[in-house]
Design a protein around this motif. Structure first.
Motif, short mmCIF file in Angstrom:
data_model
loop_
_atom_site.label_atom_id
_atom_site.label_comp_id
_atom_site.label_asym_id
_atom_site.label_seq_id
_atom_site.Cartn_x
_atom_site.Cartn_y
_atom_site.Cartn_z
N ARG A 157 0.54 -0.84 0.13
CA ARG A 157 -0.11 0.01 -0.05
C ARG A 157 1.39 0.91 -0.43
O ARG A 157 0.58 2.30 0.45
CB ARG A 157 -1.09 0.25 1.06
CG ARG A 157 -1.85 -0.78 1.10
CD ARG A 157 -2.33 -1.10 2.84
NE ARG A 157 -3.37 0.40 2.72
CZ ARG A 157 -3.16 0.96 3.89
NH1 ARG A 157 -2.69 1.20 5.23
NH2 ARG A 157 -4.09 2.00 3.77
N LYS B 261 2.13 3.63 -2.25
CA LYS B 261 0.71 5.05 -2.95
C LYS B 261 -0.01 5.01 -2.22
O LYS B 261 0.16 6.38 -2.03
CB LYS B 261 1.21 4.04 -4.93
CG LYS B 261 2.39 4.08 -5.11
CD LYS B 261 2.53 4.05 -7.14
CE LYS B 261 3.32 3.33 -7.31
NZ LYS B 261 3.09 3.25 -8.75
N GLU B 262 -0.50 4.34 -2.26
CA GLU B 262 -2.20 4.87 -0.92
C GLU B 262 -1.50 5.61 0.24
O GLU B 262 -2.14 6.55 0.33
CB GLU B 262 -3.11 3.01 -0.88
CG GLU B 262 -4.20 4.09 -0.65
CD GLU B 262 -4.77 2.12 0.25
OE1 GLU B 262 -5.79 2.13 1.20
OE2 GLU B 262 -4.86 1.37 -0.91
N ILE B 263 -0.87 4.83 0.50
CA ILE B 263 -0.68 5.55 2.19
C ILE B 263 0.27 6.53 2.16
O ILE B 263 0.21 7.65 2.68
CB ILE B 263 0.79 4.38 3.49
CG1 ILE B 263 0.08 3.57 3.34
CG2 ILE B 263 1.24 4.92 4.04
CD1 ILE B 263 1.02 2.03 4.29
N GLU C 71 -2.56 9.12 0.98
CA GLU C 71 -3.00 9.67 2.11
C GLU C 71 -2.15 10.38 3.18
O GLU C 71 -3.06 11.82 3.40
CB GLU C 71 -3.18 8.33 3.45
CG GLU C 71 -4.75 8.05 2.66
CD GLU C 71 -4.33 6.31 3.19
OE1 GLU C 71 -3.44 5.93 4.20
OE2 GLU C 71 -5.00 5.11 3.19
N GLU D 110 1.62 -1.93 8.09
CA GLU D 110 0.32 -1.28 7.43
C GLU D 110 0.96 -1.14 6.27
O GLU D 110 -0.02 -0.67 5.70
CB GLU D 110 0.75 0.86 7.73
CG GLU D 110 0.04 0.65 9.08
CD GLU D 110 -1.80 0.62 9.19
OE1 GLU D 110 -1.68 1.29 8.32
OE2 GLU D 110 -2.21 -0.11 10.39
N LEU D 111 1.71 -1.83 4.96
CA LEU D 111 2.24 -1.03 4.16
C LEU D 111 2.08 -2.27 3.31
O LEU D 111 2.19 -2.26 1.78
CB LEU D 111 3.74 -2.00 4.11
CG LEU D 111 4.90 -0.65 4.81
CD1 LEU D 111 6.28 -1.15 4.54
CD2 LEU D 111 4.43 0.60 3.97
N LYS E 265 -2.04 -4.48 2.45
CA LYS E 265 -3.33 -5.69 2.68
C LYS E 265 -4.11 -6.10 3.34
O LYS E 265 -3.11 -7.08 4.13
CB LYS E 265 -3.87 -4.79 1.23
CG LYS E 265 -3.84 -3.69 0.54
CD LYS E 265 -4.75 -3.60 -1.65
CE LYS E 265 -4.44 -2.04 -1.93
NZ LYS E 265 -5.15 -1.86 -2.86
N SER F 164 -3.24 -10.34 2.11
CA SER F 164 -2.71 -10.03 1.11
C SER F 164 -0.99 -10.43 1.05
O SER F 164 -0.88 -10.97 3.01
CB SER F 164 -2.01 -9.19 0.91
OG SER F 164 -1.80 -8.40 1.29
#
Length: 79
Positions: free
Chosen positions: A3, A5-7, A10, A55-56, A58, A61
């Protein structure tokens, strides 16, 4: 699936800024994210994003990393 790029999005951090925090170039970060990551690199990414390594990932996964000691590929599954 990681995650990163998503983190970063955010937190309002561009991939260029993330790379700079890690002391690498943006193309270097992109190449790193498209390969098997070592636990050390996962820790560096998490530190640069100021999040725990867990947190990295999903939910439910898995990710393949390379052991920094023996070079074997290991699959980590997050549940």
């Amino acid at each position: 699936m990681l995650r990163v790029k998503e983190i970063a999005k955010e937190k309002g951090i561009t991939m260029q800024v993330l790379a700079k925090r890690m002391g690498i170039t943006q193309p270097g970060l992109s190449m790193l994210l498209n390969r098997n990551l070592t636990l050390q690199k996962l820790c560096e990414i998490a530190k640069a994003l100021d999040v725990p390594v867990s947190e990295l990932f999903k939910e439910s996964s898995s990710v393949r990393i390379t052991c920094p000691h023996c070079g074997k590929s290991v699959t980590l599954k997050v549940e």
